[in-house]
Write a protein that holds these residues in place. Sequence first.
Motif: not given
Length: 339
Positions: A226-253
């Motif tokens: 149960v603890a592991k599955l709860s941890r898996v749920m945090l994958l969604a906000p992590l990816i959204l945060i990383l995606g937003a940070a990449a766009r702000r950082g101008g990923a792209a060049a």
Amino acid sequence: MSMIDQGRRTSSAIGAWLGGVLPGLGLTFAIACAAMAVQRLTGIAALSPLVVAMVLGIALRNLGGTPQAARPGITFSLRRVLRFAIVLLGFQLTLDQVRAVGLPGLAVIAVALAATFVFTRWAGRMLGVEPRLAELIAAGTSVCGASAVIATNTVTRGTDEDVAYAIACVTVFGSLAMLALPVLGEMMAMDPAHYGIWVGATVHEVAQVVGAGFQHGPEAGQAATVAKLSRVMLLAPLILILGAAARRGGAAAQGSAPTPWFVLGFAAVVLFNSAVALPAALHGEIVGLTAFLLTMALAAMGLETDIRKLRAKGLRPLALGALAWSFIAMLGLGLVLLI
């Protein structure tokens, strides 16, 4: 142009697309079947078909080469099939499971995940590991192993060799954790619930968590899962945060970082799964399909991996994986002992 002509053109385009994609899809499908068969024949529950599929794909790519005709289908498996599988992962989680962990348990999981991710990226800079590879190792260690690595790479955009190396790290150290934590838990005479939260909050893959958790008894195994599955749920906000940070950082060049819309699909499925109780048989079929689709994606990843480039990365990323594992294990233990 008449409606009949438009229909013919559409049919022709669909046929051409299917003709281009089917060879590669068939190849990744066959490798996934072989990987599943290896796991079942060996009877080793902790032997992940995902890792077996990746190894088989790497072997095929580097020993015989990937057929040119298969490339469109391999790319389709790496992108569309993978993202659909991540959406389906939501059927393995419910909000009730999260509530069952309790606020102290959730605090342990969230703090260990965030701290490990930040520490691993920092340690990667200190060791001179490429930032994208360090980020993938950080995601795999802090969240959920191979699934987190391949999901995070939709925004990190590392090379196939980065993904393969990161998955190798979380597989090796997750397996070591599966062997070491039951011994340490026994030595410290840990309470089953606390031991389960420690395992679920720190061990990499779900299969490894189950293997380590149930060695300490059914109560510990259930708490770990149960603890592991709860941890898996945090994958969604992590990816959204990383995606937003990449766009702000101008990923792209190199081109703008993609918005990971599939993560919102994952969250929507979790909410649906929490509100609607699917028949057990149907739920089991979906879980099996999800595992198979993820295995196809890893097969495609292996087929795109050049082992010469993998060797060229050296041992520093492996050292980073060891540091990340040690950090999350010790931090998780300290936090569990505080609750």
